[in-house]
Design an enzyme around this catalytic site. Structure first.
Site, mmCIF file in Angstrom:
data_model
loop_
_atom_site.group_PDB
_atom_site.id
_atom_site.type_symbol
_atom_site.label_atom_id
_atom_site.label_comp_id
_atom_site.label_asym_id
_atom_site.label_seq_id
_atom_site.Cartn_x
_atom_site.Cartn_y
_atom_site.Cartn_z
ATOM 1 N N ARG A 129 -1.121 -1.104 6.574
ATOM 2 C CA ARG A 129 -0.586 0.055 5.884
ATOM 3 C C ARG A 129 0.636 -0.622 4.831
ATOM 4 O O ARG A 129 0.892 -0.094 4.014
ATOM 5 C CB ARG A 129 -0.089 0.980 6.965
ATOM 6 C CG ARG A 129 0.822 2.207 6.298
ATOM 7 C CD ARG A 129 1.262 3.028 7.424
ATOM 8 N NE ARG A 129 2.023 4.238 6.913
ATOM 9 C CZ ARG A 129 3.293 4.466 7.541
ATOM 10 N NH1 ARG A 129 3.778 3.872 8.545
ATOM 11 N NH2 ARG A 129 3.898 5.543 6.963
ATOM 12 N N VAL A 165 3.816 0.982 -4.890
ATOM 13 C CA VAL A 165 5.133 1.040 -5.488
ATOM 14 C C VAL A 165 5.509 -0.285 -5.917
ATOM 15 O O VAL A 165 5.785 -1.279 -5.346
ATOM 16 C CB VAL A 165 6.281 1.400 -4.096
ATOM 17 C CG1 VAL A 165 7.754 1.486 -4.775
ATOM 18 C CG2 VAL A 165 5.610 2.646 -3.543
ATOM 19 N N GLY A 220 3.847 -2.253 -7.795
ATOM 20 C CA GLY A 220 2.771 -3.124 -7.801
ATOM 21 C C GLY A 220 2.913 -3.825 -6.464
ATOM 22 O O GLY A 220 3.666 -4.023 -5.722
ATOM 23 N N ASP A 251 3.808 -6.704 -4.981
ATOM 24 C CA ASP A 251 4.898 -7.862 -5.238
ATOM 25 C C ASP A 251 5.871 -8.021 -4.193
ATOM 26 O O ASP A 251 6.811 -8.700 -4.195
ATOM 27 C CB ASP A 251 5.600 -7.241 -6.368
ATOM 28 C CG ASP A 251 6.522 -6.066 -6.381
ATOM 29 O OD1 ASP A 251 6.613 -5.284 -5.264
ATOM 30 O OD2 ASP A 251 7.137 -5.879 -7.369
ATOM 31 N N SER A 297 7.895 -6.023 -2.777
ATOM 32 C CA SER A 297 9.092 -5.248 -2.864
ATOM 33 C C SER A 297 9.394 -4.501 -1.663
ATOM 34 O O SER A 297 10.423 -4.166 -1.276
ATOM 35 C CB SER A 297 8.976 -4.322 -4.115
ATOM 36 O OG SER A 297 7.832 -3.353 -4.093
ATOM 37 N N ASN A 336 8.785 4.977 4.503
ATOM 38 C CA ASN A 336 8.356 3.714 4.951
ATOM 39 C C ASN A 336 9.155 3.647 6.240
ATOM 40 O O ASN A 336 9.062 2.359 6.863
ATOM 41 C CB ASN A 336 8.875 3.010 3.965
ATOM 42 C CG ASN A 336 7.971 2.510 2.653
ATOM 43 O OD1 ASN A 336 6.822 2.973 2.867
ATOM 44 N ND2 ASN A 336 8.402 2.398 1.462
ATOM 45 N N PRO A 396 1.071 8.528 -2.081
ATOM 46 C CA PRO A 396 0.229 10.021 -1.906
ATOM 47 C C PRO A 396 0.754 10.465 -0.766
ATOM 48 O O PRO A 396 0.697 9.973 0.425
ATOM 49 C CB PRO A 396 -1.031 9.620 -2.073
ATOM 50 C CG PRO A 396 -1.251 8.318 -2.620
ATOM 51 C CD PRO A 396 0.077 7.545 -2.339
ATOM 52 N N HIS A 425 -7.214 5.489 8.313
ATOM 53 C CA HIS A 425 -6.414 6.487 9.119
ATOM 54 C C HIS A 425 -7.232 6.297 10.578
ATOM 55 O O HIS A 425 -6.727 7.169 11.379
ATOM 56 C CB HIS A 425 -6.472 7.749 8.731
ATOM 57 C CG HIS A 425 -5.451 7.675 7.625
ATOM 58 N ND1 HIS A 425 -5.200 8.928 6.672
ATOM 59 C CD2 HIS A 425 -4.307 7.016 7.030
ATOM 60 C CE1 HIS A 425 -4.328 8.917 5.823
ATOM 61 N NE2 HIS A 425 -3.743 7.705 6.067
ATOM 62 N N ASP A 478 -6.144 8.423 15.416
ATOM 63 C CA ASP A 478 -7.263 8.754 15.885
ATOM 64 C C ASP A 478 -7.698 8.391 17.246
ATOM 65 O O ASP A 478 -7.362 7.364 17.880
ATOM 66 C CB ASP A 478 -8.510 7.624 15.277
ATOM 67 C CG ASP A 478 -9.778 7.705 15.918
ATOM 68 O OD1 ASP A 478 -10.233 8.592 16.543
ATOM 69 O OD2 ASP A 478 -10.615 6.689 15.448
#
Length: 358
Positions: free
Chosen positions: A90, A98, A100, A102, A104, A119, A189, A219, A266
Site C-alpha cells: 500500500r 502523489v 510520483g 519519489d 515523498s 495516509n 482514489p 485489497h 478480506d
C-alpha cells in the site's frame, strides 16, 4: 486536448458525488452546499506509458555501486509481519500516486503526506527505515528511498503470494524534496468513489481501467479503519452494490464500538495476496464502494469474474487466477514509472524521513 477532456470528465464526476458522511471531509471534499458548485482541485498528470529515462532492471548491480542493494531490502522485508508487508504494498501505491514514485510519502513533518487523512493508517515505515539504514552502512549515498519502497513492495508481494508474484523492478529513481498533505486527497482514489471516478483518477496517472481492476486485488490483504466505509453501513436497500447484509450487520456492531477500529479487508484469506478479493467482490463481501462498483460495468465485472475463476476465457486469456499474478506484476511495474524524478529534480536522501541538508 486529451488532458483537458479528462479534466472535464473528472469535474463532472466529482460534481455528481454526494457528500453526506464524514470520510469525505477527510479526503478534502467540502460539505455539500446546494447553492454553490462543487469544487475540487485537479491532480497533476503523469504518463508512465513508456519506461522512465534512467530506470533499468539491476540498476545497482550494473553500475557496480551497490550490488547487494536488493538483497538488503529483501532481508528487511522478510523480518516484517504480515500486516507490515501488506502495508508496504500500500505504501508503494500511495507514494507513486502523489508526486510520483519519489519517496515523498516517507517525509516527516507538519503538513506532509504522512499527516493527510488517507495516509494516517499507512504501515511499513519502520521496515523502510531499517532497510535504508543497512544500505547506508553498506553503500552510503547510493540507493534512493524511492527505490527501497519499490523493492519492498515487490518483496512483500512475493512473500504474501507464497512466491506466485515475483517480478524484476526497474530502478534508478531519485527522492523528491516536496511532500504536501494537500496533494494527497486529490490524487489518491477514495474508497467511496464509483467506477467512473476511480477509472478517471487512475487514467490521470496513465493507468488503464484494467490496471485499476488488477491493482484493486491488493485489497485481499491488510486492514481498514471503519472511518473509510461509513457510507456502506447499513447497506442501501435495493442496491446491486450494497454490502452483503450479514457482513454489514457484523461490521455495524464492530464499528459502533467507538474510537479507531480496524477490520480485515478480506476475512477469508487475510494474509494472502490472492484472487479471493474477486470472489468477495462478486458476493458483495467488500468494504469499499470503489470495490463494489466493479460489478456496475460489463467490462469490469467480466474481468472480476475471470480473475475469480468464474470465466475460463476472457479476451483470449485463460486461467484467470494464474493470469492475475502476471497482470499484477505488470501493473506494479507500470505504476513504478509514474512521475519518476531526475537527478536535477531530486536527490538520494541519507535518511528517508528528511531531505538532505544543503
Amino acid at each position: 486536448m486529451a488532458k483537458l477532456a479528462l479534466l472535464a470528465v473528472i469535474a463532472s464526476l466529482l460534481g455528481a458525488v454526494s457528500c453526506e458522511f464524514p470520510v469525505y471531509a477527510g479526503y478534502g471534499f467540502p460539505r455539500p452546499n446546494p447553492n454553490m458548485p462543487f469544487a475540487f482541485p485537479f491532480p497533476p498528470f503523469f504518463s508512465p506509458a513508456s519506461p522512465a529515462p534512467g530506470l533499468r532492471v539491476g540498476y545497482y548491480t550494473h553500475n557496480g555501486r551497490c550490488p547487494q542493494a536488493e538483497k538488503i531490502v529483501r532481508d528487511a522485508v522478510e523480518k516484517a509481519t504480515a500486516g507490515e508487508k501488506a502495508g508496504l504494498i500500500r505504501l508503494f501505491f500511495h507514494d507513486c500516486f502523489v508526486q510520483g514514485c519519489d519517496g515523498s510519502v516517507l517525509l516527516s513533518g507538519a503538513d506532509t503526506e504522512r499527516t493527510a487523512f488517507p495516509n494516517l493508517s499507512l504501515r511499513g515505515f519502520e521496515v523502510i527505515d531499517a532497510a535504508k539504514a543497512a544500505l547506508e552502512t553498506a553503500c552510503p549515498g547510493v540507493v534512493s528511498c524511492a527505490d527501497v519502497v519499490a523493492f519492498a513492495g515487490r518483496d512483500a508481494s512475493y512473500s504474501l503470494s507464497s512466491g506466485r508474484i515475483n517480478y524484476r523492478v526497474p530502478a534508478g529513481r531519485y527522492d523528491g524534496k516536496v511532500s504536501r498533505a494537500g496533494d494527497t486527497f486529490q490524487n489518491l482514489p477514495p474508497p467511496f468513489g464509483d467506477l467512473n471516478l476511480t477509472t478517471a483518477m487512475f487514467a490521470a496517472k496513465g493507468l488503464s481501467q484494467d490496471d485499476m481492476v488488477v491493482l484493486s486485488g491488493a485489497h485481499s490483504i491488510g486492514r481498514s479503519d471503519c472511518s473509510s466505509f461509513p457510507d456502506r453501513l447499513p447497506p442501501v436497500a435495493n442496491s446491486s452494490t450494497a454490502m452483503e447484509p450479514k457482513l454489514a450487520q457484523q461490521l455495524t456492531g464492530t464499528c459502533s464500538a467507538g474510537g479507531s477500529v480496524n477490520v480485515l479487508q478480506d476475512a477469508i484469506t487475510p494474509d494472502k495476496l490472492d484472487i479471493q478479493y474477486y470472489t468477495n467482490v462478486l458476493s458483495r463481501n467488500v468494504l469499499f464502494n470503489s470495490d463494489a462498483s466493479l460489478t456496475t460495468s460489463t467490462e469490469t465485472e467480466g474481468l472480476v469474474e475471470f480473475y475469480a475463476g468464474k470465466r475460463p476465457l476472457f479476451r483470449g486469456k485463460f486461467l484467470g487466477p494464474i493470469q492475475w499474478n502476471h497482470d499484477f506484476e505488470d501493473a506494479m511495474v507500470k505504476m513504478g514509472y509514474i512521475g519518476v524524478k531526475t537527478s536535477a529534480e531530486g536527490e538520494i536522501r541519507n535518511t528517508c524521513a528528511f531531505i538532505n541538508k544543503p
